[in-house]
Design a protein around this motif. Structure first.
Motif, mmCIF file in Angstrom:
data_model
loop_
_atom_site.group_PDB
_atom_site.id
_atom_site.type_symbol
_atom_site.label_atom_id
_atom_site.label_comp_id
_atom_site.label_asym_id
_atom_site.label_seq_id
_atom_site.Cartn_x
_atom_site.Cartn_y
_atom_site.Cartn_z
ATOM 1 N N GLY A 137 0.775 -1.197 0.031
ATOM 2 C CA GLY A 137 -0.167 -0.032 0.080
ATOM 3 C C GLY A 137 0.878 1.213 -0.059
ATOM 4 O O GLY A 137 0.441 2.486 0.303
ATOM 5 N N THR A 138 1.979 1.077 -0.382
ATOM 6 C CA THR A 138 3.286 2.384 -0.505
ATOM 7 C C THR A 138 2.525 3.479 -1.196
ATOM 8 O O THR A 138 2.765 4.523 -0.925
ATOM 9 N N ARG A 139 1.905 3.081 -2.611
ATOM 10 C CA ARG A 139 1.732 4.106 -3.309
ATOM 11 C C ARG A 139 0.410 4.804 -3.032
ATOM 12 O O ARG A 139 0.359 6.014 -3.290
ATOM 13 N N LEU A 140 -0.524 4.117 -2.493
ATOM 14 C CA LEU A 140 -1.919 4.492 -2.048
ATOM 15 C C LEU A 140 -1.587 5.557 -1.074
ATOM 16 O O LEU A 140 -2.260 6.572 -1.159
ATOM 17 N N SER A 141 -0.649 5.371 0.106
ATOM 18 C CA SER A 141 -0.915 6.179 1.252
ATOM 19 C C SER A 141 0.452 7.409 1.007
ATOM 20 O O SER A 141 0.465 8.122 1.907
ATOM 21 N N ALA A 142 1.188 7.225 -0.109
ATOM 22 C CA ALA A 142 2.418 8.082 -0.150
ATOM 23 C C ALA A 142 1.704 9.647 -0.518
ATOM 24 O O ALA A 142 0.876 9.828 -1.320
ATOM 25 N N PRO A 143 2.544 10.686 0.077
ATOM 26 C CA PRO A 143 2.218 11.968 -0.337
ATOM 27 C C PRO A 143 2.406 12.128 -1.803
ATOM 28 O O PRO A 143 2.929 11.471 -2.593
ATOM 29 N N ARG A 144 1.630 13.068 -2.314
ATOM 30 C CA ARG A 144 1.443 13.207 -3.773
ATOM 31 C C ARG A 144 2.486 14.212 -4.162
ATOM 32 O O ARG A 144 3.117 14.845 -3.326
ATOM 33 N N ASP A 146 2.411 17.117 -5.487
ATOM 34 C CA ASP A 146 2.255 18.429 -4.986
ATOM 35 C C ASP A 146 2.617 18.666 -3.415
ATOM 36 O O ASP A 146 2.295 19.717 -3.084
ATOM 37 N N GLY A 147 2.815 17.723 -2.886
ATOM 38 C CA GLY A 147 3.067 17.676 -1.467
ATOM 39 C C GLY A 147 1.794 17.520 -0.508
ATOM 40 O O GLY A 147 1.947 17.291 0.593
ATOM 41 N N SER A 148 0.524 17.261 -1.341
ATOM 42 C CA SER A 148 -0.622 17.089 -0.216
ATOM 43 C C SER A 148 -0.748 15.672 -0.108
ATOM 44 O O SER A 148 -0.092 14.673 -0.657
ATOM 45 N N GLU A 149 -1.603 15.289 0.926
ATOM 46 C CA GLU A 149 -1.938 14.043 1.471
ATOM 47 C C GLU A 149 -2.523 13.297 0.443
ATOM 48 O O GLU A 149 -3.358 13.704 -0.369
ATOM 49 N N ALA A 150 -2.477 11.999 0.394
ATOM 50 C CA ALA A 150 -3.306 10.959 -0.312
ATOM 51 C C ALA A 150 -4.473 10.718 0.081
ATOM 52 O O ALA A 150 -4.774 10.983 1.259
ATOM 53 N N PRO A 151 -5.502 10.723 -0.823
ATOM 54 C CA PRO A 151 -6.720 10.539 -0.220
ATOM 55 C C PRO A 151 -7.061 9.331 0.212
ATOM 56 O O PRO A 151 -8.359 8.873 0.835
ATOM 57 N N PHE A 152 -6.277 8.195 0.180
ATOM 58 C CA PHE A 152 -6.551 6.694 0.747
ATOM 59 C C PHE A 152 -5.515 6.524 1.916
ATOM 60 O O PHE A 152 -4.532 6.996 2.240
ATOM 61 N N SER A 153 -6.267 5.655 2.688
ATOM 62 C CA SER A 153 -5.602 5.517 3.978
ATOM 63 C C SER A 153 -5.702 4.087 4.366
ATOM 64 O O SER A 153 -6.747 3.481 4.263
#
Length: 195
Positions: A137-144, A146-153
């Protein structure tokens, strides 16, 4: 005197019904709950950006919402007991979801090799589902980017199903097992298709 109490009860029911209708009209989604969990709406709505993941054969693939449709993003793992129930259910209901105008992405978050995930799905008889792999799940929860939080957790556990609106906005999620073709779920999905 039973009549005054009956009148008060009817007045209260009418008032509560009016409040519920006004909440619906104000953009609140219908309630969808299972025996253990309730759909949780997210605010603010964050758009899902396409994710560079892999297919079951290990080749790179882009996981993205179905354009112009509500999309379910189902996060699961082979070690998850509930996923053994849900994956075959999604397989059986895939045609119905598509008829209802709902897209579906399933993302395995296993830390094991793709061959293990393929064998697991074969044992369950799952052949048609769109399955992507995200090691741990590393890509799902990685910061985007643009530096914003990922929408998935994955912090609340698995399985978890996210609901995306037709523009790709992540509107909310439901933990655990759910039948997404039951009337309450279909009403929730229709709400996001229209709002």
């Amino acid at each position: 005197m039973p009549f005054p109490s009956l009148s008060r009860r009817l007045a209260l029911q009418t008032l509560l019904g009016g409040l519920a209708a006004s909440a619906q009209a104000g953009g609140r989604p219908p309630v969808f709950r299972t025996s253990r969990y309730q759909f949780r709406e997210l605010d603010p709505v964050v758009a899902m950006t396409p994710l560079k993941l892999a297919r079951l054969d290990g080749k790179p693939a882009l996981a993205k919402p179905t354009s112009g449709k509500v999309t379910l993003v189902y996060l699961w793992a082979t070690w998850c007991p509930v996923c053994r129930i849900e994956l075959p259910r999604f397989e059986r209901q895939l045609a119905q979801l598509r008829r209802d105008g709902v897209g579906l992405l399933t993302i395995a978050t296993d830390e094991r090799e793709p061959a293990h995930v393929r064998a697991y799905l074969a044992r369950l008889g799952v052949k048609q589902l769109p399955v992507f792999l995200d090691h741990g799940g590393t890509r799902l929860s990685a910061p985007r980017e643009d530096g914003s939080e990922a929408p998935f957790s994955l912090s609340e556990g698995l399985p978890i199903t996210y609901v995306l609106d037709p523009r790709g906005g992540v509107r909310g999620y439901l933990l655990g097992e759910a039948d997404w073709t039951e009337p309450a779920a279909r009403a929730l999905l229709a709400h996001f298709a229209d709002n």
